[in-house]
Design a protein around this motif. Structure first.
Motif, short mmCIF file in Angstrom:
data_model
loop_
_atom_site.label_atom_id
_atom_site.label_comp_id
_atom_site.label_asym_id
_atom_site.label_seq_id
_atom_site.Cartn_x
_atom_site.Cartn_y
_atom_site.Cartn_z
N SER A 240 -43.23 -21.58 30.87
CA SER A 240 -42.64 -22.91 31.10
C SER A 240 -42.07 -23.53 29.83
CB SER A 240 -43.68 -23.85 31.68
OG SER A 240 -44.18 -23.36 32.90
N ASP A 241 -41.01 -24.33 30.02
CA ASP A 241 -40.49 -25.16 28.95
C ASP A 241 -41.21 -26.51 28.92
OD1 ASP A 241 -38.24 -23.41 28.08
OD2 ASP A 241 -37.56 -23.76 30.13
N ARG A 242 -41.41 -27.09 30.09
CA ARG A 242 -42.21 -28.31 30.24
C ARG A 242 -43.25 -28.07 31.33
NH1 ARG A 242 -39.52 -33.16 32.04
NH2 ARG A 242 -38.12 -31.79 33.22
N ILE A 243 -44.33 -28.85 31.27
CA ILE A 243 -45.42 -28.69 32.22
C ILE A 243 -45.80 -30.05 32.77
CG2 ILE A 243 -47.79 -27.89 32.58
CD1 ILE A 243 -47.38 -25.97 30.23
N GLY A 244 -45.91 -30.13 34.09
CA GLY A 244 -46.40 -31.32 34.75
C GLY A 244 -47.78 -31.05 35.34
N VAL A 245 -48.68 -31.99 35.18
CA VAL A 245 -50.04 -31.88 35.72
C VAL A 245 -50.14 -32.84 36.90
CG1 VAL A 245 -52.50 -32.06 35.23
CG2 VAL A 245 -50.92 -31.32 33.43
N MET A 246 -50.54 -32.31 38.04
CA MET A 246 -50.58 -33.10 39.27
C MET A 246 -52.02 -33.28 39.73
SD MET A 246 -48.12 -32.52 42.56
CE MET A 246 -47.91 -33.80 43.80
N TYR A 247 -52.33 -34.50 40.16
CA TYR A 247 -53.67 -34.80 40.65
C TYR A 247 -53.57 -35.75 41.83
CZ TYR A 247 -58.60 -36.09 40.84
OH TYR A 247 -59.90 -36.30 41.26
N LEU A 248 -54.05 -35.33 42.97
CA LEU A 248 -54.16 -36.16 44.18
C LEU A 248 -52.84 -36.84 44.52
CD1 LEU A 248 -56.66 -36.42 45.94
CD2 LEU A 248 -57.11 -38.63 44.91
N GLY A 249 -51.77 -36.03 44.52
CA GLY A 249 -50.49 -36.53 44.99
C GLY A 249 -49.59 -37.13 43.94
N ARG A 250 -50.05 -37.22 42.68
CA ARG A 250 -49.24 -37.84 41.64
C ARG A 250 -49.20 -36.99 40.37
NH1 ARG A 250 -49.15 -44.37 41.05
NH2 ARG A 250 -48.13 -44.79 43.04
N ILE A 251 -48.14 -37.15 39.59
CA ILE A 251 -48.06 -36.55 38.27
C ILE A 251 -48.84 -37.43 37.31
CG2 ILE A 251 -46.55 -35.83 36.39
CD1 ILE A 251 -46.17 -34.13 38.85
N VAL A 252 -49.84 -36.84 36.64
CA VAL A 252 -50.65 -37.62 35.70
C VAL A 252 -50.31 -37.32 34.25
CG1 VAL A 252 -52.55 -37.88 37.35
CG2 VAL A 252 -52.54 -35.93 35.77
N GLU A 253 -49.60 -36.22 34.00
CA GLU A 253 -49.16 -35.94 32.64
C GLU A 253 -47.97 -35.00 32.70
OE1 GLU A 253 -50.98 -35.09 28.18
OE2 GLU A 253 -52.28 -35.00 29.94
N LEU A 254 -47.02 -35.21 31.80
CA LEU A 254 -45.81 -34.40 31.73
C LEU A 254 -45.37 -34.33 30.28
CD1 LEU A 254 -43.47 -32.90 33.21
CD2 LEU A 254 -42.33 -35.12 33.38
N ALA A 255 -45.23 -33.10 29.79
CA ALA A 255 -44.87 -32.93 28.38
C ALA A 255 -44.28 -31.55 28.18
CB ALA A 255 -46.09 -33.12 27.48
N SER A 256 -43.74 -31.34 26.99
CA SER A 256 -43.25 -30.00 26.65
C SER A 256 -44.43 -29.04 26.59
CB SER A 256 -42.52 -30.04 25.30
OG SER A 256 -43.44 -30.33 24.26
N ASN A 257 -44.10 -27.77 26.67
CA ASN A 257 -45.12 -26.72 26.65
C ASN A 257 -46.05 -26.87 25.45
OD1 ASN A 257 -46.43 -24.25 26.06
ND2 ASN A 257 -44.88 -23.09 27.16
N THR A 258 -45.47 -26.91 24.27
CA THR A 258 -46.29 -26.95 23.06
C THR A 258 -47.06 -28.25 22.92
OG1 THR A 258 -44.34 -27.71 21.83
CG2 THR A 258 -44.80 -25.35 21.81
N ASP A 259 -46.42 -29.37 23.29
CA ASP A 259 -47.06 -30.67 23.11
C ASP A 259 -48.24 -30.86 24.05
OD1 ASP A 259 -47.23 -33.02 21.68
OD2 ASP A 259 -45.98 -34.15 23.08
N LEU A 260 -48.12 -30.35 25.28
CA LEU A 260 -49.21 -30.52 26.24
C LEU A 260 -50.46 -29.79 25.78
CD1 LEU A 260 -49.68 -31.70 29.25
CD2 LEU A 260 -49.70 -29.28 29.86
N TYR A 261 -50.30 -28.58 25.24
CA TYR A 261 -51.46 -27.81 24.80
C TYR A 261 -51.96 -28.28 23.43
CZ TYR A 261 -51.16 -24.51 28.65
OH TYR A 261 -51.18 -23.95 29.91
N ARG A 262 -51.07 -28.87 22.63
CA ARG A 262 -51.48 -29.33 21.30
C ARG A 262 -52.23 -30.66 21.38
NH1 ARG A 262 -49.09 -32.59 17.58
NH2 ARG A 262 -47.18 -32.71 18.84
N ARG A 263 -51.77 -31.57 22.23
CA ARG A 263 -52.43 -32.88 22.34
C ARG A 263 -52.49 -33.34 23.80
NH1 ARG A 263 -48.65 -37.83 21.49
NH2 ARG A 263 -46.58 -36.97 21.86
N PRO A 264 -53.28 -32.70 24.63
CA PRO A 264 -53.46 -33.18 26.01
C PRO A 264 -54.03 -34.59 25.99
CG PRO A 264 -55.16 -31.58 25.45
CD PRO A 264 -54.19 -31.58 24.31
N SER A 265 -53.41 -35.51 26.73
CA SER A 265 -53.76 -36.92 26.61
C SER A 265 -54.46 -37.49 27.83
CB SER A 265 -52.49 -37.75 26.32
OG SER A 265 -51.90 -37.33 25.10
N HIS A 266 -54.34 -36.86 28.96
CA HIS A 266 -55.04 -37.34 30.16
C HIS A 266 -56.38 -36.61 30.27
CE1 HIS A 266 -55.93 -38.34 34.34
NE2 HIS A 266 -55.01 -39.28 34.26
#
Length: 347
Positions: A240-266
């Motif tokens: 992936s270039d970007r990754i969206g994290v979905m929980y119970l019908g909604r997107i709760v986090e969306l970031a670039s590949n590297t940024d999501l794994y480097r600093r997950p915020s949710h």
């Protein structure tokens, strides 16, 4: 609403698009189902997709992850208009297809295809491979029988199969080969967007890597855009270039590949990443894996929908639902405490 251009499919459509610009723009999309019977009052409503706003850019691979039941596949099927949205908009290449009539979706369906999770269930066992792959071309009235056969042979070669496989039936192939057939059928019309709904989850690990590498090669060759849905957090990081994290019908986090794994915020993303197996069982983990069961979409918690499982939930989380906001560098998170110091748990 203007009709989708009839000549938009194939490589002509891609040529008119700008890489990095949104091919699909989803805004406040909802898909609800009424379920069961109610003795008194209205029937219960299952909110499978509950307010998703998302862009998919031309030429990129957008990964979508989350637990089973979070609405990933429903979102994909609504995007491709197998389901009619309850509300919201889906702009594909500038045209809103959310409320379009079925007759107006014919050119759209040429430009968007889907690879399903179970290759055997998605292939008609009474049809030969040649007929399975040529069927989209016949429906779109493209070419002659002879040119369609030549096209089938070319598609089989692209996915690593042989021309003589065209005369066999789906049950004569392994799971990995069946998925290759499904991929060949999905790219037969040279679409712009391919939705990959967990295309590798039913395959052996060694075959998974082969299929993912093939998908990347096809993307480079044909200029495809992917929505890649999976449970495999390691694989989605690779493709992936970007990754969206979905929980119970909604997107709760969306970031670039590297940024999501480097600093997950949710907190949910942090828990998902903590659940990835590591070779060293003594290695320290950044957080505890997610605990408890996902709530029913029939009874979504008030406020933040993750608060019933969140280790840092407060009264604020129960009182108001956080918006998906930019916490810096295009990194979006739907948490009151994302980008700030989390509250200390009560003693």
């Amino acid at each position: 609403m203007r009709h989708l251009p009839l000549d938009g499919g194939g490589r002509e459509g891609v040529g008119a698009q700008t890489p990095g610009q949104p091919l699909v723009s989803i805004h406040n999309l909802h898909k609800h189902f009424t379920t069961g019977r109610a003795l008194f009052g209205p029937r219960p409503i299952l909110r499978a997709v509950d307010g998703v706003t998302l862009d998919i850019n031309c030429g990129e691979t957008l990964g979508l992850v989350g637990e089973s039941g979070c609405g990933k596949s429903t979102l994909a099927r609504t995007l491709i208009r197998l389901y009619r949205p309850t509300s919201g908009s889906i702009h594909f290449d500038g045209t809103d297809i959310a409320t379009a009539a079925e007759r107006d979706l014919v050119p759209f369906r040429r430009r968007v295809q889907m690879i399903f999770q179970d290759p055997y269930a998605s292939l008609n066992g009474r049809m030969t491979v040649r007929d399975l792959i040529a069927e989209p071309l016949e429906i779109a009235r493209i070419g002659t029988p002879q040119s369609r056969t030549a096209k089938v042979h070319d598609l089989l070669a692209r996915v690593g199969l042989h021309a003589d496989h065209a005369n066999r039936f789906a049950h004569e192939f392994s799971g990995g080969q069946r998925q290759r057939i499904g991929i060949a059928r999905a790219i037969a019309l040279e679409p712009d967007l391919v939705i990959c709904d967990e295309p590798i989850s039913a395959l052996d690990v060694s075959v998974q890597a082969q299929v993912v590498n093939m998908l990347e090669d096809l993307q480079d060759q044909l200029g495809l855009t992917y929505l890649f849905i999976t449970h495999d957090l390691s694989m989605v990081r690779h493709i992936s270039d970007r990754i969206g994290v979905m929980y119970l019908g909604r997107i709760v986090e969306l970031a670039s590949n590297t940024d999501l794994y480097r600093r997950p915020s949710h907190p949910y993303t942090q828990a998902l990443l903590a659940s990835i197996p590591v070779p060293d069982p003594t290695a320290a983990r950044p957080a505890a894996p997610v605990a408890g069961e996902i709530p029913s979409p029939l009874h979504i918690p008030s406020g933040c929908r993750f608060r019933t499982r969140c280790p840092i939930a407060t009264d604020l989380c129960a009182a108001s639902e956080p918006e998906l906001r930019d916490i810096g560098g295009g990194h979006l998170a739907a948490c009151h405490y994302a980008g700030a110091a989390p509250p200390q748990p009560a003693a």
